[in-house]
Design a protein around this motif. Structure first.
Motif, PDB file in Angstrom:
ATOM      1  N   ALA A 226      48.481  34.426  28.509  1.00 28.72           N
ATOM      2  CA  ALA A 226      48.658  34.580  29.940  1.00 28.72           C
ATOM      3  C   ALA A 226      49.172  35.823  30.485  1.00 28.72           C
ATOM      4  CB  ALA A 226      49.426  33.260  30.530  1.00 28.72           C
ATOM      5  N   VAL A 227      48.580  36.844  30.313  1.00 28.18           N
ATOM      6  CA  VAL A 227      49.299  38.246  30.798  1.00 28.18           C
ATOM      7  C   VAL A 227      48.737  38.435  32.063  1.00 28.18           C
ATOM      8  CG1 VAL A 227      49.482  39.068  28.211  1.00 28.18           C
ATOM      9  CG2 VAL A 227      47.451  39.559  29.583  1.00 28.18           C
ATOM     10  N   GLU A 228      49.501  39.315  32.597  1.00 25.30           N
ATOM     11  CA  GLU A 228      48.926  39.744  34.016  1.00 25.30           C
ATOM     12  C   GLU A 228      47.989  41.000  33.745  1.00 25.30           C
ATOM     13  OE1 GLU A 228      50.449  39.665  37.450  1.00 25.30           O
ATOM     14  OE2 GLU A 228      51.297  37.981  36.005  1.00 25.30           O
ATOM     15  N   ALA A 229      46.844  40.917  34.662  1.00 24.50           N
ATOM     16  CA  ALA A 229      45.703  41.475  34.530  1.00 24.50           C
ATOM     17  C   ALA A 229      46.274  42.979  34.574  1.00 24.50           C
ATOM     18  CB  ALA A 229      44.966  41.304  35.662  1.00 24.50           C
ATOM     19  N   GLY A 230      45.754  43.817  33.791  1.00 27.46           N
ATOM     20  CA  GLY A 230      45.884  45.007  33.830  1.00 27.46           C
ATOM     21  C   GLY A 230      46.682  45.450  32.356  1.00 27.46           C
TER      22      GLY A 230
ATOM     23  N   ALA B  46      42.576  36.309  42.321  1.00 30.06           N
ATOM     24  CA  ALA B  46      42.134  35.854  40.922  1.00 30.06           C
ATOM     25  C   ALA B  46      41.052  36.855  40.480  1.00 30.06           C
ATOM     26  CB  ALA B  46      41.398  34.477  40.694  1.00 30.06           C
ATOM     27  N   VAL B  47      40.171  37.134  41.347  1.00 31.65           N
ATOM     28  CA  VAL B  47      38.814  38.179  41.220  1.00 31.65           C
ATOM     29  C   VAL B  47      39.452  39.509  41.197  1.00 31.65           C
ATOM     30  CG1 VAL B  47      36.772  38.864  42.027  1.00 31.65           C
ATOM     31  CG2 VAL B  47      37.027  36.351  42.000  1.00 31.65           C
ATOM     32  N   LYS B  48      40.448  39.643  42.026  1.00 29.73           N
ATOM     33  CA  LYS B  48      41.029  41.124  41.913  1.00 29.73           C
ATOM     34  C   LYS B  48      41.936  41.314  40.640  1.00 29.73           C
ATOM     35  CE  LYS B  48      42.466  42.310  46.725  1.00 29.73           C
ATOM     36  NZ  LYS B  48      43.568  42.292  47.552  1.00 29.73           N
ATOM     37  N   PRO B 218      32.192  32.407  38.224  1.00 34.39           N
ATOM     38  CA  PRO B 218      32.712  31.126  37.858  1.00 34.39           C
ATOM     39  C   PRO B 218      33.529  31.028  36.681  1.00 34.39           C
ATOM     40  CG  PRO B 218      30.346  31.421  38.419  1.00 34.39           C
ATOM     41  CD  PRO B 218      30.898  32.694  38.630  1.00 34.39           C
ATOM     42  N   ALA B 219      33.129  32.139  35.657  1.00 27.54           N
ATOM     43  CA  ALA B 219      34.006  32.039  34.435  1.00 27.54           C
ATOM     44  C   ALA B 219      35.341  32.605  34.790  1.00 27.54           C
ATOM     45  CB  ALA B 219      33.238  32.762  33.240  1.00 27.54           C
ATOM     46  N   ILE B 220      35.352  33.464  35.619  1.00 28.53           N
ATOM     47  CA  ILE B 220      36.784  33.938  36.030  1.00 28.53           C
ATOM     48  C   ILE B 220      37.709  33.016  36.729  1.00 28.53           C
ATOM     49  CG2 ILE B 220      38.117  35.691  37.448  1.00 28.53           C
ATOM     50  CD1 ILE B 220      35.608  37.713  37.186  1.00 28.53           C
ATOM     51  N   VAL B 221      36.849  32.209  37.304  1.00 22.86           N
ATOM     52  CA  VAL B 221      37.895  31.061  37.941  1.00 22.86           C
ATOM     53  C   VAL B 221      38.208  30.049  36.988  1.00 22.86           C
ATOM     54  CG1 VAL B 221      37.714  29.363  39.947  1.00 22.86           C
ATOM     55  CG2 VAL B 221      37.028  31.980  40.546  1.00 22.86           C
ATOM     56  N   SER B 222      37.276  29.672  36.154  1.00 26.36           N
ATOM     57  CA  SER B 222      37.536  28.582  35.416  1.00 26.36           C
ATOM     58  C   SER B 222      38.413  28.877  34.268  1.00 26.36           C
ATOM     59  CB  SER B 222      36.045  28.239  34.454  1.00 26.36           C
ATOM     60  OG  SER B 222      35.480  27.307  35.517  1.00 26.36           O
ATOM     61  N   ASN B 223      38.181  30.110  33.601  1.00 27.81           N
ATOM     62  CA  ASN B 223      38.699  30.658  32.448  1.00 27.81           C
ATOM     63  C   ASN B 223      40.174  31.285  32.745  1.00 27.81           C
ATOM     64  OD1 ASN B 223      36.833  29.270  30.866  1.00 27.81           O
ATOM     65  ND2 ASN B 223      36.004  31.190  30.493  1.00 27.81           N
ATOM     66  N   GLY B 224      40.338  31.874  34.182  1.00 28.18           N
ATOM     67  CA  GLY B 224      41.481  32.650  34.460  1.00 28.18           C
ATOM     68  C   GLY B 224      40.977  34.331  34.371  1.00 28.18           C
ATOM     69  N   ALA B 225      41.826  34.926  35.151  1.00 29.67           N
ATOM     70  CA  ALA B 225      41.642  36.461  35.254  1.00 29.67           C
ATOM     71  C   ALA B 225      41.978  37.072  33.951  1.00 29.67           C
ATOM     72  CB  ALA B 225      42.538  37.005  36.447  1.00 29.67           C
TER      73      ALA B 225
END
Lengths: 234, 435
Positions: A226-230, B46-48, B218-225
């Motif tokens: 669970a890392v920060e995006a980027g 999350a999408v960002k 959908p997969a971004i929201v379900s599985n995480g950014a």
């Protein structure tokens, strides 16, 4: 060319299309598809009918009808054959297919072949732009259904089957309906053929087949820290 | 070595993959409840955070686009899906909608929720009847299952979706021209600003996104950014569908992390057609400048392809071997742009016409070397001076082909015509004689 008059059912359906949208004019493109389905082309009567329903001028409707290439002001065949001659398909053989069909049908671009004695259906021919099936080049469309990986021979055989009235199916889709029936689907009235044909054609599956063979998948979400995006990396 | 990462393509080998039953059995529509438990702004965040950038060619960050919607504007908000896939070489959204239309519908619901739209439109090019059937049916099934309509999943959120068929106009892939088409007008681009986020459909705040972008949500929201961002490169995150076509052994769709190279993809696809060599290729459709064999190891991400003077575009990798005349190829693309120019602005309307004239002469071995400079000058007068990107795109194949293949243009002049035999390029060349 004689066309039937727009009947009450069609006029009701034209109003139905306009009512799908917050602003009725948004229905114009599908409405013109329905006019083509009902009358075989864009007729002056169809233009007037759309204008009256949307409360805009006939000139405004004409302006739209003449802008989009799928709208025809002259009749097409029961089966409208489109050969992709954009660069990739042309290079892969589309030019040769188009030349062969013109020669075989004895017509030029955007013309209807003569209905011979014994023919039960008519075909027309047009060269088209990229239809988003480049991995199946060279591509031919019939009534906007995919006929993938064609050759001059297969294309000639296909148009002969169509003229003879035989049932022909898209290479990854349904049994072909007539051009006017297809236009009705585009107007938003489904025809029940949705469940025909496969999920995907062979080329569409090329990468997926390799991934299955080699056990490749997208990362397991449980295993992703669970890392920060980027901070992610390839 | 990159591996393939099927996400959107993962259900394409399922029996009746377009049916809700098939989709639901694989966890379809599960992102709705995840999203509804979040605030719309958190979905945007999350999408960002995922780093998703528009998959329709331009690569604009999707979450940022959504955040431009002025939520204090009292007008209705709209989501419009750009399913007008028409860029030559591009062939990913069509099989996606044919094989897995529900992932698009699910994405539409979550994305509309995020931007607070209660009405969404899917604008599909008209020339793909079976694809339209599949999307129409998916929307109808989603309504019947309570994924669309009023109070979706008891969340209090309402959404209606209209499937709209276009009527044949490449220009409608340009987002403001698409809006004109969707408003029942000639598809001619609008002046920006105002941008669609502020004044789009019916002059209301509107988000327009490509099919693959929306289907990725959908997969971004379900599985995480973080899951999405774990694929791809530093500034080009996630998975994308790469479309190989032309002179390759196994053309088709290859879903991989952004940053994979053409060399790796060609290796998976069995290489260039037997007995031939790569001559030139497009990284993202005909509007992206041509590349050659020297670019085989360029990472196919936004920065990598941009760094060698082209654009990632739609990852439409059209591969041409040494049998293909580059002048013929470029002339045909130019004829396409001329045909599809909407006529609104003079540089593109007149310019594409003149480009065809000049290229036709060269392909037939007429004219002189000066014509090459004149062609480049014409390109210079179109690029950056047109109303929209269509005109810019028209110049890409011309200027890049002169850059890489100037000698081949000149060979047409010394040869008195095209020195190539088009029969050698066909799919059946070298097989039985097609007499």
């Amino acid at each position: 060319m004689a066309t039937n008059q727009l009947d009450d059912k069609t006029l009701t359906e034209l109003r139905e299309i306009a009512a799908r949208y917050p602003e009725p004019r948004s229905g114009l493109l599908p409405m013109l598809h329905l006019v083509q389905s009902a009358q075989g082309r864009i007729t002056p009567e169809g233009i007037e009918a759309c204008a009256a329903i949307l409360d805009i001028s006939a000139a405004e409707v004409s302006g739209v009808a003449t802008f989009y290439t799928m709208y025809k002001r002259h009749g097409v065949g029961d089966y409208h054959v489109g050969v992709c001659t954009n660069t990739l398909c042309a290079v892969m053989g589309g030019d040769e297919i188009f030349a062969r069909l013109k020669d075989h049908l004895e017509i030029g671009n955007d013309e209807v072949a003569v209905k011979r004695q014994g023919d039960s259906r008519t075909v027309s021919l047009e060269h088209i732009e990229c239809n988003a099936a480049c991995d199946y080049a060279p591509v031919v469309m019939v009534n906007w259904e995919f006929m993938d990986n064609q050759t001059p021979e297969s294309a000639v055989q296909m148009v002969e089957s169509l003229r003879a009235g035989h049932e022909v199916s898209s290479t990854r889709g349904p049994r072909l309906c007539t051009w006017r029936e297809a236009e009705r689907v585009l107007a938003g009235f489904p025809d029940g053929r949705v469940d025909e044909g496969p999920t995907a054609g062979e080329a569409s599956l090329a990468g997926l087949r390799i991934a299955r063979e080699r056990g490749w998948t997208a990362p397991d979400p449980e295993q992703v820290p669970a890392v920060e995006a980027g901070e992610g990396e390839a | 070595m990159s591996t393939l990462t099927p996400v959107l393509t993962d259900t394409w080998d399922a029996e009746q993959g377009w049916k809700l039953e098939t989709y639901a059995a694989r966890g379809g529509y599960s992102s709705l409840d995840v999203a509804f438990a979040m605030s719309p702004d958190d979905v945007i965040t999350a999408v960002k955070d995922s780093g998703l950038r528009g998959r329709g060619g331009a690569g604009f960050p999707t979450g940022m686009k959504w955040s431009f919607i002025p939520q204090d504007n009292p007008k209705p908000k709209y989501l419009v899906v750009n399913a007008d896939e028409s860029e030559p070489g591009t062939c990913k959204d069509i099989p996606l909608m044919m094989g897995n239309p529900h992932v698009l519908v699910e994405g539409v619901i979550v994305s509309s929720y995020a931007i607070r739209a209660n009405k969404a439109f899917i604008y599909i090019r008209g020339e793909v009847v079976h694809v339209i059937r599949r999307v129409q049916a998916a929307v109808a099934e989603a309504y019947a299952a309570g994924h669309l309509g009023k109070d979706i999943h008891g969340s209090g959120y309402d959404l209606d979706v209209v499937v709209h068929a276009g009527a044949g106009a490449y220009i409608c892939g340009e987002e403001t021209a698409l809006l004109e088409g969707l408003e029942g007008r000639r598809g001619q681009p609008r002046l920006r600003p105002p941008f669609p986020a502020v004044a789009g459909l019916y002059a209301s705040p509107t988000v327009i996104n490509n099919v693959e972008s929306i289907a990725s949500v959908p997969a971004i929201v379900s599985n995480g950014a973080a899951w999405f961002a774990s694929m791809g490169t530093e500034k080009s995150k996630g998975h994308g569908i790469f479309s190989l076509s032309g002179h390759v052994q196994r053309p088709g769709q290859y879903e991989a992390p952004l940053g994979i190279t053409l060399r790796e993809l060609l290796d998976l696809a069995g290489g260039v057609r037997e007995g031939h060599q790569l001559k030139f290729w497009t990284p993202g459709g005909s509007s992206t400048p041509l590349l050659t064999a020297e670019h085989l190891d360029v990472p196919l991400d936004f920065e990598g392809v941009g760094g060698v003077g082209s654009m990632l575009g739609t990852r439409a990798l059209q591969v041409f071997d040494e049998t293909v005349c580059v002048v013929r190829a470029v002339l045909r693309w130019t004829e396409f742009y001329k045909h599809e120019s909407c006529g609104k602005c003079t540089p593109c309307r007149e310019g594409t016409w003149w480009l065809v004239q000049a290229l036709t002469r060269l392909e037939h071995g007429q004219g002189s070397e000066d014509d090459l400079d004149q062609l480049l000058d014409q390109c210079d007068n179109i690029l950056g001076r047109s109303f929209c990107a269509l005109g810019d795109g028209a110049t890409s194949p011309i200027s890049s082909s002169i850059q890489h293949f100037r000698d081949e243009y000149l060979a047409h002049l010394s040869h008195g015509g095209c020195p190539f035999d088009p029969a050698r390029s066909t799919a059946w060349a070298g097989q039985e004689v097609s007499a």
